[in-house]
Design an enzyme around this catalytic site. Structure first.
Site, short mmCIF file in Angstrom:
data_model
loop_
_atom_site.label_atom_id
_atom_site.label_comp_id
_atom_site.label_asym_id
_atom_site.label_seq_id
_atom_site.Cartn_x
_atom_site.Cartn_y
_atom_site.Cartn_z
N VAL A 82 0.90 -1.16 0.00
CA VAL A 82 0.00 0.00 0.00
C VAL A 82 0.94 1.20 0.00
CG1 VAL A 82 -1.74 1.31 1.27
CG2 VAL A 82 -1.87 -1.20 1.20
N PRO A 83 1.09 1.87 -1.14
CA PRO A 83 2.17 2.83 -1.34
C PRO A 83 1.94 4.20 -0.69
CG PRO A 83 0.85 2.70 -3.31
CD PRO A 83 0.29 1.68 -2.36
N CYS A 84 1.93 4.21 0.63
CA CYS A 84 1.74 5.47 1.35
C CYS A 84 2.88 6.45 1.05
CB CYS A 84 1.61 5.22 2.85
SG CYS A 84 2.95 4.27 3.56
N HIS A 85 4.03 5.93 0.62
CA HIS A 85 5.15 6.80 0.28
C HIS A 85 4.86 7.66 -0.95
CE1 HIS A 85 5.74 3.04 -1.95
NE2 HIS A 85 6.36 3.76 -2.86
#
Length: 172
Positions: A140-143
């Site tokens: 989950v690419p919160c970055h």
């Protein structure tokens, strides 16, 4: 179960640990060795326990650290990685945010908290909270979610956000 593996990327070592049972329950990683990894793992375990997630931390080899690494390198998509997540202990809101992010913000792209909030008809603060609580970094690419004024706010470290985005080919 707990499975950890070390990989090399862009001249650096990244250690990826995955807590799993029927699927991935949580992910931590470190670019700064085992000591930092242990701190991150402790934080993740505490968060999962507070959410009522039943954990077994017996170490056992699995495919999951390599799967997370393959998401990072683009060998498999975030959507494919998302299918391996248990989503246990998440709120409906978090599931909605994480699902949207995985489907809509691709490798090499970034989006502001405000734009995600507008898309999901909520506040940027609520999106920031969901990103901070994300137990599945990289998959989950919160970055890829950045602040309008300070794009480098990131847990565990701003340099990690920069590194992940660089690996994905993002340029400012």
């Amino acid at each position: 179960m707990l499975s950890c593996e070390s990989f090399k990327i862009k001249g650096r070592e990244i250690i990826i640990c995955v807590i799993w049972e029927e699927g991935i329950q949580g992910i931590v990683y470190s670019l700064d060795g085992r000591e930092f990894l242990e701190k991150q793992l402790s934080r993740l375990i505490s968060m999962l326990n507070k959410r009522g997630v039943s954990l077994s931390l017996k170490e056992r080899h699995s495919k999951y650290p390599e799967l997370v690494f393959n998401v990072l390198t683009g060998k498999i998509s975030n959507e494919e990685g998302f299918e391996e997540l248990s989503l246990e202990g998440l709120t409906d809101f978090e599931i909605r945010v994480y699902s949207w992010l995985v489907k809509n913000v691709k490798r090499g792209e970034v989006i502001t908290y405000g734009k995600v909030a507008k898309e999901l008809k909520t506040s940027a603060l609520a999106i920031g909270g969901a990103m901070k609580r994300n137990p599945y970094p990289i998959v989950v690419p919160c970055h890829r979610v950045v602040g309008k004024k300070d794009p480098w706010l990131y847990t565990p470290k701003p340099e990690y956000k920069k590194f992940l985005l660089e690996v994905e080919g993002w340029t400012s």
